[in-house]
Design an enzyme around this catalytic site. Structure first.
Site, PDB file in Angstrom:
ATOM      1  N   HIS A 170      26.746  54.898  63.363  1.00  0.00           N
ATOM      2  CA  HIS A 170      25.821  55.955  63.826  1.00  0.00           C
ATOM      3  C   HIS A 170      24.944  55.509  64.999  1.00  0.00           C
ATOM      4  CE1 HIS A 170      23.306  53.670  61.113  1.00  0.00           C
ATOM      5  NE2 HIS A 170      23.789  54.243  60.009  1.00  0.00           N
ATOM      6  N   HIS A 209      28.051  59.287  52.877  1.00  0.00           N
ATOM      7  CA  HIS A 209      27.341  59.008  51.621  1.00  0.00           C
ATOM      8  C   HIS A 209      27.736  60.072  50.607  1.00  0.00           C
ATOM      9  CE1 HIS A 209      24.670  56.004  53.466  1.00  0.00           C
ATOM     10  NE2 HIS A 209      24.838  56.754  54.548  1.00  0.00           N
ATOM     11  N   LEU A 210      28.377  59.617  49.507  1.00  0.00           N
ATOM     12  CA  LEU A 210      28.807  60.571  48.473  1.00  0.00           C
ATOM     13  C   LEU A 210      27.917  60.537  47.239  1.00  0.00           C
ATOM     14  CD1 LEU A 210      32.719  60.377  48.379  1.00  0.00           C
ATOM     15  CD2 LEU A 210      31.320  62.346  49.033  1.00  0.00           C
ATOM     16  N   ARG A 211      27.044  59.504  47.133  1.00  0.00           N
ATOM     17  CA  ARG A 211      26.201  59.339  45.924  1.00  0.00           C
ATOM     18  C   ARG A 211      27.081  59.166  44.686  1.00  0.00           C
ATOM     19  NH1 ARG A 211      22.725  58.387  49.840  1.00  0.00           N
ATOM     20  NH2 ARG A 211      21.589  60.182  50.613  1.00  0.00           N
ATOM     21  N   HIS A 248      20.175  64.729  50.281  1.00  0.00           N
ATOM     22  CA  HIS A 248      18.925  64.571  49.531  1.00  0.00           C
ATOM     23  C   HIS A 248      18.476  65.984  49.153  1.00  0.00           C
ATOM     24  CE1 HIS A 248      18.168  60.299  50.422  1.00  0.00           C
ATOM     25  NE2 HIS A 248      18.602  60.550  51.635  1.00  0.00           N
ATOM     26  N   ASN A 276      25.634  52.294  49.237  1.00  0.00           N
ATOM     27  CA  ASN A 276      24.191  52.152  48.943  1.00  0.00           C
ATOM     28  C   ASN A 276      23.768  52.980  47.734  1.00  0.00           C
ATOM     29  OD1 ASN A 276      24.466  54.544  50.486  1.00  0.00           O
ATOM     30  ND2 ASN A 276      22.380  54.413  51.271  1.00  0.00           N
ATOM     31  N   ASP A 308      27.851  60.383  58.668  1.00  0.00           N
ATOM     32  CA  ASP A 308      26.638  59.884  57.993  1.00  0.00           C
ATOM     33  C   ASP A 308      25.999  60.986  57.152  1.00  0.00           C
ATOM     34  OD1 ASP A 308      24.844  57.973  57.155  1.00  0.00           O
ATOM     35  OD2 ASP A 308      23.551  58.130  58.915  1.00  0.00           O
ATOM     36  N   HIS A 313      32.198  57.490  58.069  1.00  0.00           N
ATOM     37  CA  HIS A 313      30.889  57.053  57.542  1.00  0.00           C
ATOM     38  C   HIS A 313      30.296  58.183  56.705  1.00  0.00           C
ATOM     39  CE1 HIS A 313      26.952  54.717  58.044  1.00  0.00           C
ATOM     40  NE2 HIS A 313      26.695  55.731  57.216  1.00  0.00           N
ATOM     41  N   LYS A 329      29.625  46.653  54.352  1.00  0.00           N
ATOM     42  CA  LYS A 329      28.523  47.294  55.059  1.00  0.00           C
ATOM     43  C   LYS A 329      27.297  46.393  55.094  1.00  0.00           C
ATOM     44  CE  LYS A 329      26.025  50.491  57.000  1.00  0.00           C
ATOM     45  NZ  LYS A 329      25.660  51.835  56.623  1.00  0.00           N
ATOM     46  N   LEU A 363      17.957  58.308  59.612  1.00  0.00           N
ATOM     47  CA  LEU A 363      17.842  56.966  60.187  1.00  0.00           C
ATOM     48  C   LEU A 363      19.216  56.485  60.612  1.00  0.00           C
ATOM     49  CD1 LEU A 363      15.274  55.372  57.722  1.00  0.00           C
ATOM     50  CD2 LEU A 363      14.912  55.946  60.135  1.00  0.00           C
ATOM     51  N   HIS A 386      24.546  48.815  60.030  1.00  0.00           N
ATOM     52  CA  HIS A 386      23.381  49.666  60.302  1.00  0.00           C
ATOM     53  C   HIS A 386      22.534  48.874  61.289  1.00  0.00           C
ATOM     54  CE1 HIS A 386      20.260  52.763  59.160  1.00  0.00           C
ATOM     55  NE2 HIS A 386      19.596  51.911  59.916  1.00  0.00           N
TER      56      HIS A 386
HETATM   57  O1  DOR Z   1      19.321  58.861  57.190  1.00  0.00           O
HETATM   58  C1  DOR Z   1      19.916  58.066  56.499  1.00  0.00           C
HETATM   59  N1  DOR Z   1      20.229  58.342  55.200  1.00  0.00           N
HETATM   60  N2  DOR Z   1      20.249  56.888  57.020  1.00  0.00           N
HETATM   61  C2  DOR Z   1      20.792  55.914  56.292  1.00  0.00           C
HETATM   62  O2  DOR Z   1      21.043  54.861  56.829  1.00  0.00           O
HETATM   63  C3  DOR Z   1      20.992  56.087  54.822  1.00  0.00           C
HETATM   64  C4  DOR Z   1      21.116  57.507  54.473  1.00  0.00           C
HETATM   65  C5  DOR Z   1      21.016  57.763  52.980  1.00  0.00           C
HETATM   66  O3  DOR Z   1      21.673  57.061  52.215  1.00  0.00           O
HETATM   67  O4  DOR Z   1      20.292  58.680  52.589  1.00  0.00           O
HETATM   68 ZN    ZN Z   2      24.736  56.061  56.507  1.00  0.00          ZN
END
Ligand code: DOR
Ligand code: ZN
Length: 353
Positions: A181, A17-19, A258, A43, A254, A15, A105, A226, A143
């Site tokens: 998660h 997030h690579l953006r 940011h 996402n 996860d 799981h 997802k 989250l 999620h």
């Molecule tokens: O904390 C989180 N950040 N929870 C998520 O479900 C998404 C993720 C994000 O994409 O920043």
């Molecule tokens: Zn996530």
């Protein structure tokens, strides 16, 4: 004598997030240094809803790996589609037939970062997609939080189990489901005892910290993610699950980058960045409870087994040598604050074999 090194099959991150764009270029090297494969979350803006979009995104990831000079690592991004109320059976069939989309997802609409095109009513509006996923063996990654503002933020996972997980399993007994998660004792109990092919990923932050971490001496935005951190009793249930011999619990960071200034603001973003040091963090958890012997199953075996993919052939070695986590790392014009920034961890990653 205390164990000084740990050599295990190269782990995968189930799981991540690579953006995209510059953010992707800045972070992808950290994941490639730790893992051979990763399930990449869809996402983005706009979300990755079709196989054609997933193909394009996968190519962008591989180009970013090449731009970091890391093509020789054989990193494999495992792509996912973002489920919407309009996902068709044909979308799922195309995913099942592709060699690179491995899951779909579910973000309940409004649950988290870029989830505004998410699902409004899973059982009411996604029947054709769920039916096709069950038929083709495509896993649904969930999620698992209700988005009802009347439900306390700390209770949203437990309420989701009653409102969605139980009816979903009843309606689709053979659907592969990963409860992503998980953060609560209720989540652990549900996954351990559920009927059908059910599994869960567990993050480093939910294994290491309880909700006090967000408020120690002031508000600490870098512990805000989250689903949110929970009470100590829940953290302990997660550690017991991850270090148990159940095949249902496996590694998913996860990691969610940011920029520092977007977390340290009046309405800060949710997400912890752990791609830099995930294995060091997880190893510390297993070591603390005397279960280093189970780390390889959690990090490297149970994930591919659940997804029906081969286990990796290469190995990595962790050494009992202090690793000082940087306070921040470069992130384009900004910086990123990694999880456990400034702390010295007892284990460090040696190399990729
Ligand atoms: O904390 C989180 N950040 N929870 C998520 O479900 C998404 C993720 C994000 O994409 O920043
Ligand atoms: Zn996530």
């Amino acid at each position: 004598m205390t164990q000084q090194t740990l050599t295990i099959t190269t782990p995968d991150d189930w799981h991540l997030h690579l953006r995209d764009g510059d953010a992707l270029k800045a972070v992808v090297g950290d994941t490639v240094n730790q893992f051979r494969r990763a399930i990449v979350m869809p996402n983005l803006r706009p979300p990755v809803t079709t196989v054609a979009m997933a193909k394009k995104y996968r190519e962008e990831i591989l180009q970013a790996v090449a731009a970091n000079g890391l093509s020789d690592r054989g990193f494999e991004p495992l792509m996912t589609l973002y489920l919407t109320d309009n996902t068709s059976a044909a979308d799922i069939e195309a995913a099942a037939q592709s060699s690179f989309v491995h899951a779909v997802k579910l973000y309940p609409a409004g649950a988290t970062t870029n989830s505004d095109s998410g699902v409004t009513d899973l059982l009411g509006r996604c029947q054709v997609a769920l039916e096709a996923m069950q038929r083709h063996g495509v896993p649904l990654l969930i999620h698992g939080e209700v988005t009802d503002s009347h439900v306390d933020v700390f209770d949203r996972e437990a309420v989701f189990i009653d409102r969605v997980m139980h009816p979903l399993r009843k309606a689709y007994p053979a659907l592969k489901v990963v409860f992503e998660h998980i953060t609560t004792k209720e989540g652990v109990d549900y996954v351990r005892d559920a009927d059908g092919p059910t599994a869960a990923t567990i993050t480093p932050q939910h294994l290491l910290y309880n909700r006090n971490a967000m408020f120690t001496g002031g508000i600490r935005p870098h512990f805000y993610c989250l689903p949110i951190l929970k009470r100590e009793v829940h953290r302990q249930a997660l550690v017991d699950a991850a270090t148990s011999d159940s095949p249902r619990f496996f590694l998913g960071t996860d990691s969610a980058p940011h920029a520092k200034h977007l977390k340290e603001m009046a309405c800060g973003c949710a997400g912890c960045y752990s791609a830099l040091n995930a294995l060091e963090l997880y190893a510390m958890v297993f070591d603390e409870v005397g279960q280093l012997g189970r780390f390889e199953a959690f990090a490297s075996h149970r994930g591919p087994d659940f997804y029906g993919l081969p286990r990796n052939k290469s190995t990595i070695t962790l050494k009992r040598e202090p690793f000082k986590v940087p306070e921040q790392i470069p992130f384009g014009e900004s910086t990123l604050v990694p999880l456990a920034a400034g702390e010295t961890l007892p284990w460090s990653l040696e190399h990729h074999a």
